[in-house]
Design an enzyme around this catalytic site. Structure first.
Site, PDB file in Angstrom:
ATOM      1  N   HIS A   1      38.846  63.648  35.567  1.00 52.39           N
ATOM      2  CA  HIS A   1      37.638  63.709  36.402  1.00 52.39           C
ATOM      3  C   HIS A   1      37.039  65.114  36.445  1.00 52.39           C
ATOM      4  CE1 HIS A   1      37.688  59.707  38.305  1.00 52.39           C
ATOM      5  NE2 HIS A   1      38.993  59.765  38.107  1.00 52.39           N
TER       6      HIS A   1
ATOM      7  N   CYS B   1      36.618  58.085  33.518  1.00 57.59           N
ATOM      8  CA  CYS B   1      37.626  57.182  34.088  1.00 57.59           C
ATOM      9  C   CYS B   1      37.179  55.726  33.950  1.00 57.59           C
ATOM     10  CB  CYS B   1      37.907  57.588  35.539  1.00 57.59           C
ATOM     11  SG  CYS B   1      39.433  56.883  36.175  1.00 57.59           S
TER      12      CYS B   1
ATOM     13  N   GLU C   1      34.181  65.980  37.575  1.00 59.45           N
ATOM     14  CA  GLU C   1      33.398  66.205  38.801  1.00 59.45           C
ATOM     15  C   GLU C   1      34.268  66.715  39.944  1.00 59.45           C
ATOM     16  OE1 GLU C   1      34.409  63.372  37.680  1.00 59.45           O
ATOM     17  OE2 GLU C   1      34.777  61.885  39.254  1.00 59.45           O
TER      18      GLU C   1
END
Lengths: 225, 79
Positions: free
Chosen positions: A202, A85, A204
């Site tokens: 994302h 990002c 994560e």
């Protein structure tokens, strides 16, 4: 495997990625942007957020920070680098990845779970995925509209440097499945040596069923492979 | 010595903000609008006295930080 997460003022996904890395058995260290030396790292992560409040352009100020010189040196020596990002935006501002992330075409901040397709699964970052595998993953950005010049776009396609494309849940890549206006639905790219991956979604956020799904676990296990 | 720097998106890069400003002005009744492009403006003051040197410095600032040359053009003027 040793990992380092770079932290800028305004980073806000740094602890999420640290939790994900530790869950996947990485030995992780956080590195403040004013540091001039990196700890021994096999993987450097430039996390998401709003470094320096997105002043000037997203990633522009962080891209000139002290630690970035070390990141560039390590990347040129072959260290694995993952920009997520805002981290992707920062990597384009440093020149480690070509192109630029423009304002989303609809001018809206988009925060939602979308689908992406694994385009190249023959890399350090993606070897645990199947080719064309469809992942459900979160995006949360205002500037995710990937743009580059026609020569580089050709290179991305010819050299298999496109990591992910936005698609629908059946894997169809078209205008309707493009959330932000990115060229050819590009959601993530590699550099020519494929040791650097920049992606707007994302990973994560996709490592635990309790909060979402585990579609990104294989990205981290690919790195450990 | 003082300079102004204007940074604008290159001609072939989509400028959605400029487009929205244009649409809104049209809604306000401003007719005959052909095109609006939005940009950034900087005023830079230097202690240098040599104009050539100062201009070079400002040019360097634009290339290194103020503009992203993939998508933006810049103009420097002495003010």
């Amino acid at each position: 495997m040793n990992s380092s997460v770079i932290v800028f003022p305004g980073s806000n996904c740094d602890r999420d990625i640290a939790v994900a890395l530790e869950k996947m058995q990485f030995k992780n260290q956080m590195v403040w942007h004013k540091e001039t030396k990196l700890p021994k790292s096999d993987l450097i992560v430039v996390p998401g957020g709003f470094s320096y409040g997105d002043y000037l352009r997203s990633g522009a100020i962080a891209g000139k920070s002290l630690i970035i010189n070390e990141v560039i040196r390590a990347a040129n020596d072959g260290c694995l680098v993952l920009g997520i990002c805002n981290g992707f935006q920062i990597l384009t501002e440093t020149g480690l990845l070509k192109g630029v992330l423009l304002r989303n075409q609809n001018l809206k901040f988009i925060n939602k779970d979308i689908n992406i397709k694994v385009i190249n699964n023959d890399t350090k970052f993606s070897n645990k995925y199947k080719k064309d595998q469809v992942l459900k993953i979160n995006i949360a950005h205002n500037e995710g509209n990937y743009f580059t010049n026609p020569d580089h776009l050709k290179e991305l396609n010819n050299e298999n440097l496109i990591a992910f494309r936005y698609c629908d849940e059946n894997g169809v890549v078209n205008k309707d499945s493009n959330p932000n206006g990115s060229l050819e639905n590009i959601a993530g790219i590699f550099n020519s040596k494929k040791n650097i991956l920049g992606m707007m979604p994302h990973p994560e956020r996709m490592v635990d069923n309790l909060i979402s799904n585990t579609d990104a676990v294989n990205l981290f296990s690919s790195l450990l492979n | 010595m003082k300079f102004s720097v204007t940074v604008t998106l290159k001609k072939d890069v989509l400028d959605p903000q400029g487009k929205v400003v244009q649409d809104t002005l049209q809604n306000l009744g401003m007719n005959n609008l052909k095109n609006i492009r939005q940009g950034k403006y900087f005023e830079i003051e230097l202690n240098d006295t040599d104009q050539n040197k100062a201009e070079k410095k400002v040019d360097d600032m634009c290339k290194k930080l103020l503009a992203n040359l993939i998508i933006e053009d810049y103009k420097v003027n002495k003010i």
